[in-house]
Design a protein around this motif. Structure first.
Motif, PDB file in Angstrom:
ATOM      1  N   MET A  94      18.806  47.156  34.496  1.00 41.07           N
ATOM      2  CA  MET A  94      19.427  46.752  33.633  1.00 41.07           C
ATOM      3  C   MET A  94      18.623  45.242  32.766  1.00 41.07           C
ATOM      4  O   MET A  94      19.143  44.577  33.246  1.00 41.07           O
ATOM      5  N   THR A  95      19.232  45.609  31.795  1.00 43.57           N
ATOM      6  CA  THR A  95      18.993  45.018  30.422  1.00 43.57           C
ATOM      7  C   THR A  95      19.972  43.608  30.590  1.00 43.57           C
ATOM      8  O   THR A  95      21.012  44.251  30.908  1.00 43.57           O
ATOM      9  N   LEU A  96      19.726  42.626  30.037  1.00 43.61           N
ATOM     10  CA  LEU A  96      20.562  41.642  29.811  1.00 43.61           C
ATOM     11  C   LEU A  96      21.890  42.208  28.128  1.00 43.61           C
ATOM     12  O   LEU A  96      22.620  41.580  28.432  1.00 43.61           O
ATOM     13  N   LEU A  97      20.912  42.648  27.854  1.00 39.21           N
ATOM     14  CA  LEU A  97      22.124  43.540  26.170  1.00 39.21           C
ATOM     15  C   LEU A  97      23.368  44.629  27.452  1.00 39.21           C
ATOM     16  O   LEU A  97      24.031  44.768  26.974  1.00 39.21           O
ATOM     17  N   GLU A  98      23.119  45.453  28.306  1.00 41.10           N
ATOM     18  CA  GLU A  98      23.276  46.614  28.688  1.00 41.10           C
ATOM     19  C   GLU A  98      24.764  45.344  29.486  1.00 41.10           C
ATOM     20  O   GLU A  98      25.722  46.299  29.745  1.00 41.10           O
ATOM     21  N   LEU A  99      23.649  44.442  30.834  1.00 49.22           N
ATOM     22  CA  LEU A  99      25.150  43.790  31.064  1.00 49.22           C
ATOM     23  C   LEU A  99      25.928  43.207  30.066  1.00 49.22           C
ATOM     24  O   LEU A  99      27.407  42.924  30.287  1.00 49.22           O
ATOM     25  N   VAL A 100      25.893  42.789  29.331  1.00 49.84           N
ATOM     26  CA  VAL A 100      26.646  41.973  28.453  1.00 49.84           C
ATOM     27  C   VAL A 100      27.553  43.031  27.906  1.00 49.84           C
ATOM     28  O   VAL A 100      29.081  43.205  27.846  1.00 49.84           O
ATOM     29  N   VAL A 101      26.874  44.176  27.463  1.00 53.95           N
ATOM     30  CA  VAL A 101      27.938  45.758  26.461  1.00 53.95           C
ATOM     31  C   VAL A 101      29.236  46.027  28.071  1.00 53.95           C
ATOM     32  O   VAL A 101      30.009  45.845  28.016  1.00 53.95           O
ATOM     33  N   TRP A 102      28.629  45.869  29.398  1.00 56.80           N
ATOM     34  CA  TRP A 102      29.536  46.439  30.354  1.00 56.80           C
ATOM     35  C   TRP A 102      30.568  45.009  30.531  1.00 56.80           C
ATOM     36  O   TRP A 102      31.561  45.579  31.235  1.00 56.80           O
ATOM     37  N   LEU A 103      30.311  44.632  30.649  1.00 54.45           N
ATOM     38  CA  LEU A 103      31.462  43.399  30.713  1.00 54.45           C
ATOM     39  C   LEU A 103      32.214  42.882  29.688  1.00 54.45           C
ATOM     40  O   LEU A 103      33.685  42.933  30.120  1.00 54.45           O
ATOM     41  N   VAL A 104      31.917  43.187  28.415  1.00 51.82           N
ATOM     42  CA  VAL A 104      32.836  43.799  27.297  1.00 51.82           C
ATOM     43  C   VAL A 104      33.328  44.797  27.671  1.00 51.82           C
ATOM     44  O   VAL A 104      34.728  44.840  26.963  1.00 51.82           O
ATOM     45  N   ILE A 105      32.925  45.755  28.302  1.00 57.05           N
ATOM     46  CA  ILE A 105      34.265  47.175  28.536  1.00 57.05           C
ATOM     47  C   ILE A 105      35.024  46.962  28.869  1.00 57.05           C
ATOM     48  O   ILE A 105      35.867  46.973  29.653  1.00 57.05           O
ATOM     49  N   GLY A 106      34.310  45.825  30.421  1.00 54.94           N
ATOM     50  CA  GLY A 106      35.543  45.414  31.576  1.00 54.94           C
ATOM     51  C   GLY A 106      36.756  44.590  31.317  1.00 54.94           C
ATOM     52  O   GLY A 106      37.687  44.874  31.559  1.00 54.94           O
ATOM     53  N   PHE A 107      35.841  43.370  29.903  1.00 56.32           N
ATOM     54  CA  PHE A 107      36.939  42.476  29.950  1.00 56.32           C
ATOM     55  C   PHE A 107      38.102  43.392  28.982  1.00 56.32           C
ATOM     56  O   PHE A 107      39.576  43.113  29.129  1.00 56.32           O
ATOM     57  N   THR A 108      37.625  43.579  28.033  1.00 60.66           N
ATOM     58  CA  THR A 108      38.615  44.722  27.225  1.00 60.66           C
ATOM     59  C   THR A 108      39.627  45.898  28.075  1.00 60.66           C
ATOM     60  O   THR A 108      40.682  45.866  27.731  1.00 60.66           O
ATOM     61  N   GLY A 109      38.899  46.995  29.235  1.00 60.81           N
ATOM     62  CA  GLY A 109      40.363  47.732  29.992  1.00 60.81           C
ATOM     63  C   GLY A 109      40.854  46.580  30.494  1.00 60.81           C
ATOM     64  O   GLY A 109      42.088  46.693  30.360  1.00 60.81           O
ATOM     65  N   TYR A 110      40.710  45.729  31.011  1.00 59.64           N
ATOM     66  CA  TYR A 110      41.421  44.110  31.562  1.00 59.64           C
ATOM     67  C   TYR A 110      41.917  43.854  30.581  1.00 59.64           C
ATOM     68  O   TYR A 110      43.924  43.882  30.802  1.00 59.64           O
ATOM     69  N   GLN A 111      42.530  43.497  29.891  1.00 63.66           N
ATOM     70  CA  GLN A 111      42.816  43.607  28.457  1.00 63.66           C
ATOM     71  C   GLN A 111      44.120  44.201  28.005  1.00 63.66           C
ATOM     72  O   GLN A 111      45.071  43.913  27.828  1.00 63.66           O
ATOM     73  N   PHE A 112      43.448  45.581  27.944  1.00 66.43           N
ATOM     74  CA  PHE A 112      44.243  46.551  27.803  1.00 66.43           C
ATOM     75  C   PHE A 112      45.467  46.741  29.284  1.00 66.43           C
ATOM     76  O   PHE A 112      46.725  46.871  28.832  1.00 66.43           O
ATOM     77  N   TRP A 113      44.941  46.667  30.232  1.00 68.45           N
ATOM     78  CA  TRP A 113      46.492  46.809  31.362  1.00 68.45           C
ATOM     79  C   TRP A 113      46.680  45.161  31.690  1.00 68.45           C
ATOM     80  O   TRP A 113      48.222  45.482  32.021  1.00 68.45           O
ATOM     81  N   ARG A 114      46.311  44.383  30.889  1.00 69.28           N
ATOM     82  CA  ARG A 114      47.448  43.006  31.297  1.00 69.28           C
ATOM     83  C   ARG A 114      48.153  42.941  30.305  1.00 69.28           C
ATOM     84  O   ARG A 114      49.766  42.882  30.065  1.00 69.28           O
ATOM     85  N   VAL A 115      48.468  43.976  28.666  1.00 68.15           N
ATOM     86  CA  VAL A 115      49.329  43.580  28.010  1.00 68.15           C
ATOM     87  C   VAL A 115      50.581  45.018  28.033  1.00 68.15           C
ATOM     88  O   VAL A 115      51.603  44.871  27.692  1.00 68.15           O
ATOM     89  N   ARG A 116      49.845  45.979  29.120  1.00 73.87           N
ATOM     90  CA  ARG A 116      50.173  47.036  29.668  1.00 73.87           C
ATOM     91  C   ARG A 116      51.668  46.432  30.366  1.00 73.87           C
ATOM     92  O   ARG A 116      52.471  47.221  30.150  1.00 73.87           O
ATOM     93  N   GLY A 117      51.337  45.576  31.400  1.00 68.56           N
ATOM     94  CA  GLY A 117      51.868  45.451  32.173  1.00 68.56           C
ATOM     95  C   GLY A 117      53.588  44.361  31.672  1.00 68.56           C
ATOM     96  O   GLY A 117      53.530  44.496  31.919  1.00 68.56           O
ATOM     97  N   ILE A 118      52.573  43.482  30.339  1.00 63.55           N
ATOM     98  CA  ILE A 118      53.513  42.216  30.133  1.00 63.55           C
ATOM     99  C   ILE A 118      54.895  43.228  29.532  1.00 63.55           C
ATOM    100  O   ILE A 118      55.915  43.156  29.438  1.00 63.55           O
ATOM    101  N   SER A 119      54.491  44.656  28.546  1.00 60.82           N
ATOM    102  CA  SER A 119      55.080  45.877  28.522  1.00 60.82           C
ATOM    103  C   SER A 119      56.383  45.783  28.902  1.00 60.82           C
ATOM    104  O   SER A 119      57.335  46.279  28.996  1.00 60.82           O
ATOM    105  N   GLU A 120      55.784  46.395  30.223  1.00 57.57           N
ATOM    106  CA  GLU A 120      56.330  46.738  31.785  1.00 57.57           C
ATOM    107  C   GLU A 120      57.299  46.145  32.305  1.00 57.57           C
ATOM    108  O   GLU A 120      58.855  46.249  32.833  1.00 57.57           O
ATOM    109  N   ARG A 121      57.075  44.508  32.378  1.00 57.87           N
ATOM    110  CA  ARG A 121      57.874  43.543  32.574  1.00 57.87           C
ATOM    111  C   ARG A 121      58.638  43.324  31.516  1.00 57.87           C
ATOM    112  O   ARG A 121      59.998  42.741  32.301  1.00 57.87           O
TER     113      ARG A 121
END
Length: 100
Positions: free
Chosen positions: A1-28
Motif C-alpha cells: 500500500m502506497t502513501l497515496l492509497e492510504l491518504v485516499v482511504w483516510l479521506v474516504i473514511g473521514f467523509t463517511g464519518y462526517q456524513f453519519w455525523r450530519v445524519r445524527g444531528i438531523s435525527e437529534r
C-alpha cells in the motif's frame, strides 16, 4: 500500500464519518422538535435542514446547522419556526406567535 492509497482511504473514511455525523444531528433535531411540540401542545408537520456549515464555536470544531420546521396549534393553521444547533446541542429555538 502506497502513501497515496492510504491518504485516499483516510479521506474516504473521514467523509463517511462526517456524513453519519450530519445524519445524527438531523435525527437529534427531529427528536428534539417532537418533544418540543408535545410539551407545548403543538402538532409537528415537517422538518427540513436549511443550512449546515463548519464552525469553531465553543472551542470545538463541529457542524452548525439550522433547521426550519412547520407546526400547527389548532390543526387548521400552519406556522414556521427555526432551530439552530451546534453538534448535537440545541442553541436557539424561534417560534412565531401562534393562535391557541
Amino acid at each position: 500500500m502506497t502513501l497515496l492509497e492510504l491518504v485516499v482511504w483516510l479521506v474516504i473514511g473521514f467523509t463517511g464519518y462526517q456524513f453519519w455525523r450530519v445524519r445524527g444531528i438531523s435525527e437529534r433535531s427531529n427528536s428534539f422538535l417532537k418533544q418540543y411540540c408535545d410539551t407545548h401542545g403543538l402538532q409537528l408537520l415537517s422538518v427540513a435542514r436549511s443550512k449546515t456549515r463548519f464552525s469553531f464555536k465553543y472551542g470545538k470544531p463541529d457542524w452548525q446547522s439550522t433547521f426550519v420546521f412547520e407546526f400547527s396549534s389548532n390543526g387548521e393553521d400552519r406556522y414556521s419556526g427555526e432551530v439552530e444547533m451546534i453538534g448535537l446541542r440545541v442553541i436557539r429555538t424561534e417560534v412565531p406567535p401562534y393562535k391557541m
